[in-house]
Design a protein around this motif. Structure first.
Motif, mmCIF file in Angstrom:
data_model
loop_
_atom_site.group_PDB
_atom_site.id
_atom_site.type_symbol
_atom_site.label_atom_id
_atom_site.label_comp_id
_atom_site.label_asym_id
_atom_site.label_seq_id
_atom_site.Cartn_x
_atom_site.Cartn_y
_atom_site.Cartn_z
ATOM 1 N N TRP A 99 -14.505 24.447 44.526
ATOM 2 C CA TRP A 99 -13.158 25.016 44.497
ATOM 3 C C TRP A 99 -12.209 24.142 43.670
ATOM 4 C CZ3 TRP A 99 -11.243 29.592 45.733
ATOM 5 C CH2 TRP A 99 -11.925 30.409 46.637
ATOM 6 N N VAL A 100 -12.287 22.836 43.897
ATOM 7 C CA VAL A 100 -11.390 21.919 43.186
ATOM 8 C C VAL A 100 -11.713 21.897 41.700
ATOM 9 C CG1 VAL A 100 -10.636 19.521 42.962
ATOM 10 C CG2 VAL A 100 -11.016 20.500 45.238
ATOM 11 N N MET A 101 -12.988 21.837 41.350
ATOM 12 C CA MET A 101 -13.360 21.752 39.944
ATOM 13 C C MET A 101 -13.021 23.034 39.186
ATOM 14 S SD MET A 101 -14.259 18.724 39.607
ATOM 15 C CE MET A 101 -14.683 18.853 37.872
ATOM 16 N N ARG A 102 -12.966 24.172 39.879
ATOM 17 C CA ARG A 102 -12.590 25.411 39.192
ATOM 18 C C ARG A 102 -11.153 25.374 38.708
ATOM 19 N NH1 ARG A 102 -15.862 28.344 42.774
ATOM 20 N NH2 ARG A 102 -14.145 29.045 44.114
ATOM 21 N N LEU A 103 -10.332 24.528 39.311
ATOM 22 C CA LEU A 103 -8.959 24.386 38.828
ATOM 23 C C LEU A 103 -8.929 23.894 37.387
ATOM 24 C CD1 LEU A 103 -7.149 22.659 41.831
ATOM 25 C CD2 LEU A 103 -6.694 24.965 40.963
ATOM 26 N N TYR A 104 -9.933 23.105 37.015
ATOM 27 C CA TYR A 104 -9.940 22.477 35.696
ATOM 28 C C TYR A 104 -10.753 23.279 34.675
ATOM 29 C CZ TYR A 104 -9.109 18.770 39.149
ATOM 30 O OH TYR A 104 -8.660 18.043 40.222
ATOM 31 N N ARG A 105 -11.172 24.491 35.062
ATOM 32 C CA ARG A 105 -12.028 25.260 34.155
ATOM 33 C C ARG A 105 -11.258 25.658 32.899
ATOM 34 N NH1 ARG A 105 -10.135 28.967 37.864
ATOM 35 N NH2 ARG A 105 -9.542 31.033 37.080
ATOM 36 N N VAL A 106 -11.979 25.803 31.808
ATOM 37 C CA VAL A 106 -11.367 26.202 30.542
ATOM 38 C C VAL A 106 -11.230 27.716 30.514
ATOM 39 C CG1 VAL A 106 -11.612 26.190 28.030
ATOM 40 C CG2 VAL A 106 -12.362 24.208 29.377
ATOM 41 N N ARG A 107 -10.024 28.196 30.332
ATOM 42 C CA ARG A 107 -9.780 29.630 30.259
ATOM 43 C C ARG A 107 -9.819 30.092 28.813
ATOM 44 N NH1 ARG A 107 -7.340 27.260 34.366
ATOM 45 N NH2 ARG A 107 -7.081 28.329 36.362
ATOM 46 N N GLY A 108 -9.974 31.402 28.612
ATOM 47 C CA GLY A 108 -10.098 31.939 27.261
ATOM 48 C C GLY A 108 -8.923 31.605 26.369
ATOM 49 N N ASP A 109 -7.796 32.232 26.608
ATOM 50 C CA ASP A 109 -6.583 32.013 25.822
ATOM 51 C C ASP A 109 -5.486 31.544 26.780
ATOM 52 O OD1 ASP A 109 -4.340 31.994 24.286
ATOM 53 O OD2 ASP A 109 -4.586 34.018 23.476
ATOM 54 N N PRO A 110 -5.138 30.240 26.746
ATOM 55 C CA PRO A 110 -4.147 29.722 27.696
ATOM 56 C C PRO A 110 -2.827 30.470 27.669
ATOM 57 C CG PRO A 110 -5.232 27.931 26.519
ATOM 58 C CD PRO A 110 -5.654 29.205 25.862
ATOM 59 N N SER A 111 -2.359 30.870 26.480
ATOM 60 C CA SER A 111 -1.065 31.541 26.386
ATOM 61 C C SER A 111 -1.109 32.920 27.021
ATOM 62 C CB SER A 111 -0.632 31.654 24.922
ATOM 63 O OG SER A 111 -1.581 32.394 24.177
ATOM 64 N N SER A 112 -2.174 33.691 26.758
ATOM 65 C CA SER A 112 -2.270 35.026 27.356
ATOM 66 C C SER A 112 -2.468 34.933 28.858
ATOM 67 C CB SER A 112 -3.419 35.813 26.721
ATOM 68 O OG SER A 112 -4.664 35.178 26.972
ATOM 69 N N SER A 113 -3.207 33.920 29.310
ATOM 70 C CA SER A 113 -3.404 33.720 30.750
ATOM 71 C C SER A 113 -2.080 33.404 31.426
ATOM 72 C CB SER A 113 -4.402 32.586 30.994
ATOM 73 O OG SER A 113 -4.553 32.326 32.361
ATOM 74 N N ALA A 114 -1.277 32.551 30.781
ATOM 75 C CA ALA A 114 0.034 32.198 31.339
ATOM 76 C C ALA A 114 0.949 33.412 31.378
ATOM 77 C CB ALA A 114 0.668 31.081 30.515
ATOM 78 N N ASP A 115 0.921 34.222 30.321
ATOM 79 C CA ASP A 115 1.754 35.430 30.284
ATOM 80 C C ASP A 115 1.370 36.380 31.412
ATOM 81 O OD1 ASP A 115 3.278 34.652 28.145
ATOM 82 O OD2 ASP A 115 2.018 35.633 26.640
ATOM 83 N N ARG A 116 0.060 36.523 31.636
ATOM 84 C CA ARG A 116 -0.396 37.443 32.675
ATOM 85 C C ARG A 116 0.084 36.994 34.050
ATOM 86 N NH1 ARG A 116 -6.672 38.741 34.298
ATOM 87 N NH2 ARG A 116 -6.628 36.526 34.776
ATOM 88 N N VAL A 117 -0.053 35.697 34.334
ATOM 89 C CA VAL A 117 0.356 35.173 35.637
ATOM 90 C C VAL A 117 1.866 35.268 35.801
ATOM 91 C CG1 VAL A 117 0.483 33.091 37.053
ATOM 92 C CG2 VAL A 117 -1.649 33.684 35.903
ATOM 93 N N LEU A 118 2.622 34.893 34.752
ATOM 94 C CA LEU A 118 4.078 34.961 34.832
ATOM 95 C C LEU A 118 4.566 36.385 35.074
ATOM 96 C CD1 LEU A 118 5.149 32.504 31.996
ATOM 97 C CD2 LEU A 118 5.778 32.318 34.408
ATOM 98 N N GLY A 119 3.853 37.334 34.513
ATOM 99 C CA GLY A 119 4.241 38.727 34.694
ATOM 100 C C GLY A 119 3.929 39.269 36.068
ATOM 101 N N MET A 120 3.218 38.479 36.892
ATOM 102 C CA MET A 120 2.812 38.942 38.214
ATOM 103 C C MET A 120 3.369 38.052 39.323
ATOM 104 S SD MET A 120 -1.130 39.955 37.248
ATOM 105 C CE MET A 120 -1.513 40.738 38.799
ATOM 106 N N VAL A 121 4.455 37.322 39.029
ATOM 107 C CA VAL A 121 5.089 36.481 40.052
ATOM 108 C C VAL A 121 5.694 37.333 41.156
ATOM 109 C CG1 VAL A 121 6.961 34.847 40.491
ATOM 110 C CG2 VAL A 121 5.482 34.541 38.508
#
Length: 296
Positions: free
Chosen positions: A258-280
């Motif tokens: 669980w802890v190590m998954r926090l550090y996983r490399v995501r596809g596109d950091p900017s698109s991932s951030a946009d998706r999460v921000l849009g779902m606050v």
């Protein structure tokens, strides 16, 4: 939820959380949980509620320690909430605010509602700016106290605190693993190594962004922090050392995952951030579900 001192999710809640029942995939739910806890963490810093650090904790007064406990408690309550409620019903931003506000009362270091709302508004504005304009300076635009936004956020904060108490059945007792970790490090003879203590302490803090505090008892989480530390610092440990603490190896290994998954490399950091921000907020979650064929 369990009525023990360590309220843990049931097997059914783990296999299919309410959010997944509504169509939110596991990886997205994990990202939203982590971002919600990140906001709680950052808000605690700005409100001088502090965050646990091994190097400074031993020098803090009792009142300052309570402030640190409030931030960790808020993150754990935040995770518990999503095992009984869907993100389609409540926004992670509102529940994060409610959890920090409630935890500050539980730990007798209350914060002003207006300050908490302002801090969350600042954090969300800053993150939205960074996601869209990463190379430009951020300038905060305070909300108007004569407009409707502040009062809507105030109402949302009050509702969130009430829903946390209601849906958790007023079971808001939290046991943190920091004292247990120090005892385990002492048993293993590692307290003389400040790098090991600091790193293990950091893993416990990072684990607050994951649901493990609602899934496993404290000894298991503390043992997982020690295992991760020993692997990354190449520290040899005795054979079957985890048996000293009466924990199950498979559970320790699972917490590490669980802890190590926090550090996983995501596809596109900017698109991932946009998706999460849009779902606050819950509105953003519902729009995402409708766009992906999960609308009610």
């Amino acid at each position: 939820m369990s009525s023990t001192l360590h309220p843990l999710a049931t097997l059914a809640q783990i296999e299919r959380t309410p959010s997944r029942e509504d169509g939110i995939p596991q990886d997205l739910e994990e990202d939203l949980r982590a971002y919600g806890c990140k906001l709680v963490h950052q808000a605690g810093l700005l409100l001088r509620q502090y965050v646990f650090s091994f190097s400074v904790c031993k020098f803090l007064s009792v009142s300052e320690n309570r402030k640190q406990v409030a931030v960790a408690t808020a993150q754990i309550l935040f995770h518990r909430f999503w095992f009984v409620t869907s993100m389609k019903q409540f926004g992670i931003g509102d529940i994060g605010m409610g959890a920090l506000y409630l935890a500050s009362k539980l730990e007798e270091c209350p914060i002003r509602m207006r300050d908490l709302i302002n801090v969350y508004d600042l954090l969300l504005q800053r993150d939205a700016h960074t996601a869209k304009n990463p190379n430009t300076d951020f300038k905060y635009a305070p909300m108007s106290y004569f407009g409707t936004t502040f009062y809507e956020l105030k109402d949302a904060l009050v509702v969130s605190e009430m829903q946390l108490l209601k849906r958790l059945g007023f079971n808001v007792h939290v046991v943190l693993p920091y004292g247990t970790l120090i005892n385990y490090l002492r048993v293993l003879g590692l307290t003389s190594r400040e790098d090991a203590c600091t790193r293990a302490w950091g893993y416990l803090n990072d684990a607050l962004q994951t649901p493990v505090y609602a899934l496993y008892p404290v000894p298991t989480i503390a043992a997982a922090a020690i295992l991760l530390t020993s692997r990354h610092l190449h520290i040899p440990l005795p054979s079957a050392w985890w048996e000293l603490f009466d924990v199950v190896w498979d559970d320790v290994w699972s917490v590490c995952g669980w802890v190590m998954r926090l550090y996983r490399v995501r596809g596109d950091p900017s698109s991932s951030a946009d998706r999460v921000l849009g779902m606050v907020g819950k509105g953003g979650v519902r729009r995402w579900l409708e766009e992906n064929g999960h609308g009610s």
